[in-house]
Design an enzyme around this catalytic site. Structure first.
Site, PDB file in Angstrom:
ATOM      1  N   ASP A 478      22.115 -24.014   0.357  1.00 56.90           N
ATOM      2  CA  ASP A 478      22.618 -25.183   1.075  1.00 56.90           C
ATOM      3  C   ASP A 478      21.543 -25.651   2.053  1.00 56.90           C
ATOM      4  OD1 ASP A 478      24.504 -26.959   2.645  1.00 56.90           O
ATOM      5  OD2 ASP A 478      25.940 -26.002   1.314  1.00 56.90           O
ATOM      6  N   HIS A 515      25.578 -28.309   7.513  1.00 54.90           N
ATOM      7  CA  HIS A 515      26.436 -28.240   6.331  1.00 54.90           C
ATOM      8  C   HIS A 515      26.508 -26.815   5.783  1.00 54.90           C
ATOM      9  CE1 HIS A 515      27.579 -28.955   2.067  1.00 54.90           C
ATOM     10  NE2 HIS A 515      28.241 -29.991   2.566  1.00 54.90           N
ATOM     11  N   SER A 690      32.943 -29.785  -0.573  1.00 57.45           N
ATOM     12  CA  SER A 690      32.006 -28.781  -0.057  1.00 57.45           C
ATOM     13  C   SER A 690      32.735 -27.746   0.779  1.00 57.45           C
ATOM     14  CB  SER A 690      30.924 -29.446   0.803  1.00 57.45           C
ATOM     15  OG  SER A 690      30.039 -30.199   0.028  1.00 57.45           O
TER      16      SER A 690
END
Length: 762
Positions: A478, A515, A690
């Site tokens: 990620d 994220h 996600s």
């Protein structure tokens, strides 16, 4: 009598007032419509990039330019051939400029990834058009008179030398040639509206008449994102061109070369989060300010005052050149930062029988050995040829391929080599003046298991089965991970083979975007935010600035199959026995990033064959049916996860399938309003599939922790997840659109950690 004759002569030369008004309005109309093509093209490109992960067809921008040209040309055409003699030259010049802009817009039909070809086509068309329109026109252009224009053009390049970065060598040369050709064309067209006489008439009026000319050409120069920057800057330079006259093509050309050469049109995008766009706007604002200074300087020295002595001109040119070089080499980003190519080889490794190997470590080692052996043998000739050509490359084994430096010439050579299946683009983001700041959360710290943990029944699984993920390692690819976050730090596996950052080369877990920290927190975070709080984790950075490429994604997936120490060679130093058990993947590689089913899918297949469980986010392109269309979500071996809210209703944005021929979610999990970790020890609530995918990775960790005999049994684990899922509520855009049925919207339903763990130990 002389006074009377002079009065009647002036009256005869003066056009009717209505024609003056209409001419002014026609110029404003033409200038405004010049922006229509790039505006429509840019908005269409942003829409398709966000919804489909691909570029819009260049036909949008071309069609918009052609329609705008027809609308803009009508009043000017009427006055250009039927108007008074004094307004006729202006309107004719505008008609020709609008026609030239329509011609220059045609290369936009070239696909966006082939930017070099677009620039070459633009340069050729601008040069041919300029040559045709120049016939019968004499442009005095003594060499020494080009020095002021060159100095002004270099001054216009200063913001981009500081804030921008060049692409590849071929792309850079083509950009400068195209810009200079457009500059020459602008000079030829503005020569048709030149006025002689006093300073106001020669500079101000000629400059005003030249704005529609330059605006029309700027709107068709560069792909839409770059053209919008040029539209904001170039038209103002019409006054500088009017003052200079000889050599003024260099002024417009170099001013256009800045955005054309130093900006990547794919990066001036909202898709990247706006950081690149903000730097571009700053560059445009600085260029606009310099354009005002250039216009004022040329207007004063070559208009009202006597031209400066040649030594002064050459001194100004030298100072400007030194300033450009200092900015470019100093705070700028010197060198070339062009796109690369990804070569997919035809040969594939034979992994038959690997899945039957009972020992997990041996199963992983055998998978790694076969993949590397196939890559070494099938790539040997190509590697030798690339070394002979002194072309840099990086070999890959998880998917048999190579990332190669080079542009169109290298691509043409690669296409002819034996054993090459396909050559794809591998986009590279150009460096920024300053790295983006670290994202921080603003939500208060969690207290106890969060609603999403309770909704999937993880807290019940902890309490009644004791399973919390101990002994299991989860891998995340990620934006990175904040390894010092209090709810994640204690679960990092450690060692020299648990963190890899191909983007920035960091050697300890780091995350600027947030994220990756958020998604990993949902999988293994402590304090009530994670499903498997006793599982360990390893991490890799594959998407630092929200746009990846095949190489970055594969570098991380290779690290997950066979971790290697810092600075190690993935093909020689891999440690497959150290592979994580489960991978959570909240990313997708659309065609805009260079991927197709020949790149990521073989990697997912190999990882699954080796016994590594692969969880993938379904995507956020809902509620459109058939919106699961990017790798790795479309890979058959990946377990796709859609998103639901607190009431177990499918989130509107969650991607869904479209009947038996299209990939569908396997299960769904909480993905709307999920609280988790963020960099700097902070917390935030985010939405997306996600956020849903790591829930399922955490559930698998609970299952395998509770029953180690299930580790590596991909089929049985998936069957349990589906069989124990609870009902969820599908949502549709309308009653008639069900995407082929409930199964293709919510899959088997909402994942149930407690039921899955009980079934795994049953």
């Amino acid at each position: 009598m002389r006074g009377v004759r002079t009065f009647f002569r002036m009256a005869a030369e003066r056009p009717p007032t209505w024609q003056i008004v209409v001419t002014v309005l026609a110029g404003v109309w033409a200038t405004a419509l010049a922006a229509a093509g790039p505006v429509v093209g840019y908005l269409a490109d942003q829409y398709f990039a966000v919804t489909d992960g691909d570029h819009a067809s260049g036909g949008w921008a071309v069609a918009a330019t052609l329609v705008a040209t027809v609308l803009a040309v009508i009043p000017s055409a009427l006055l250009g051939w039927r108007g008074h003699g004094s307004v006729r030259p202006f309107n004719r010049a505008w008609v020709l400029a609008l026609g030239a802009s329509a011609v220059l817009a045609l290369p936009r039909l070239t696909p966006v990834p082939y930017h070099e070809f677009y620039l070459v086509e633009l340069a050729l068309l601008a040069a041919v058009t300029s040559r045709y329109l120049r016939r019968g026109t004499r442009l005095a252009d003594r060499p020494w008179r080009r020095a002021p224009a060159l100095a002004g053009g270099l001054a216009m390049l200063l913001p981009w030398a500081w804030l921008g970065a060049l692409g590849g060598p071929t792309e850079t040369v083509a950009a400068f040639l195209a810009a200079l050709a457009v500059g020459r064309l602008a000079t030829v067209l503005q020569h048709r509206v030149r006025m002689d006489g006093s300073w106001p008439r020669r500079v101000l009026l000629t400059g005003l008449a030249g704005i529609p000319v330059v605006a029309a050409l700027a709107g068709s120069t560069g792909l839409p994102a770059v053209a919008l920057v040029l539209l904001a800057v170039l038209p103002l330079l019409a006054f500088g061109v009017a003052a200079l006259r000889p050599g003024s093509g260099l002024l417009i050309g170099l001013a256009a070369a800045g955005p054309l050469a130093f900006l990547d049109p794919e990066e001036v995008s909202l898709l990247l989060g706006g950081t690149e766009l903000l730097w571009t706007l700053l560059g445009a604002a600085l260029a606009l300010g310099i354009a005002l200074l250039v216009d004022a300087g040329f207007g004063a020295t070559y208009g009202r005052l006597a031209p400066p002595p040649r030594p002064v001109v050459y001194l100004v040119l030298l100072v400007t050149a030194v300033a450009f070089g200092t900015l470019y080499v100093g705070p700028g980003r010197p060198g070339f930062h062009g796109e690369r190519l990804f070569v997919v080889m035809s040969a594939t490794a034979d992994l038959s029988g690997v899945a039957a190997i009972p020992d997990r470590a041996e199963r992983l080692r055998e998978t790694y050995r076969r993949l590397v052996a196939t890559a070494d043998s099938s790539q040997a000739a190509l590697r030798k040829g690339l070394r002979g050509l002194r072309v840099g490359f990086t070999p890959f084994y998880l998917t048999n391929g190579l990332e190669v430096d080079g542009g169109p010439a290298v691509r043409a050579w690669l296409d002819r080599q034996p054993g090459v299946r396909k050559v794809l683009n591998s986009p590279r983001l150009r460096p920024l003046p300053r790295p983006p700041g670290t994202e921080r959360g603003t939500t208060t710290a969690p207290v106890g298991p969060q609603w999403n943990i309770q909704l999937v029944g993880a807290d019940r699984a902890w309490a009644e089965t004791g399973a919390q993920g101990a002994g299991i390692t989860v891998g995340t690819s990620d934006s990175g991970v904040d390894g010092r976050h209090p709810l994640l730090a204690n679960r990092f596996r450690g060692g020299d083979d648990s963190w890899y950052d191909p983007w920035n080369g960091t050697t300890t877990p780091t995350d600027h975007n947030g994220h990756g920290t958020h998604t990993l927190g949902t999988a293994v975070g402590d304090g009530g935010i994670g499903v498997a709080p006793q599982a360990q984790w390893v991490g890799c950075v594959n998407l630092d600035r929200n746009m990846g490429n095949p190489a970055y994604y594969l570098q991380c997936l290779q690290f997950m199959l066979a971790p290697f120490p810092h600075g190690g060679d993935p093909l020689r130093d891999g440690r497959p026995e150290r592979a994580p058990h489960i991978l959570t993947n909240s990313w997708g590689c659309p065609s805009i990033e260079g991927c197709d089913n020949t790149v990521i899918r073989p990697a997912v297949t190999a990882l699954t064959t080796a016994g590594v469980y692969f969880v993938s986010a379904a995507g956020n392109a809902g509620p459109r049916c058939g919106s699961i269309d990017d790798e790795p979500a479309v890979s058959p071996e990946a377990l796709d996860v859609g998103a639901v809210d607190r009431q177990s209703r499918l989130a509107t944005f969650s991607s869904r399938g479209d009947g038996p021929s299209r990939r569908a979610p396997d299960v769904v999990a909480p993905g709307q309003g999920v609280l988790s970790a963020m960099p700097g020890g902070t917390y935030a609530t985010l939405d997306g599939t996600s956020m849903a995918a790591p829930h399922v990775a955490g559930v698998v960790a609970l299952m395998w922790s509770a029953n180690p005999a299930l580790i590596g049994d991909i089929a049985r684990t998936t069957a349990i997840l589906r069989d124990t899922a609870r009902p969820a509520t599908p949502t549709y855009r309308s009653r008639n659109e069900e995407c082929g049925g409930q199964r293709y919207v919510i899959g088997a339903g909402l994942v149930d950690a407690y039921a899955a763990v009980r079934a795994a130990t049953g």
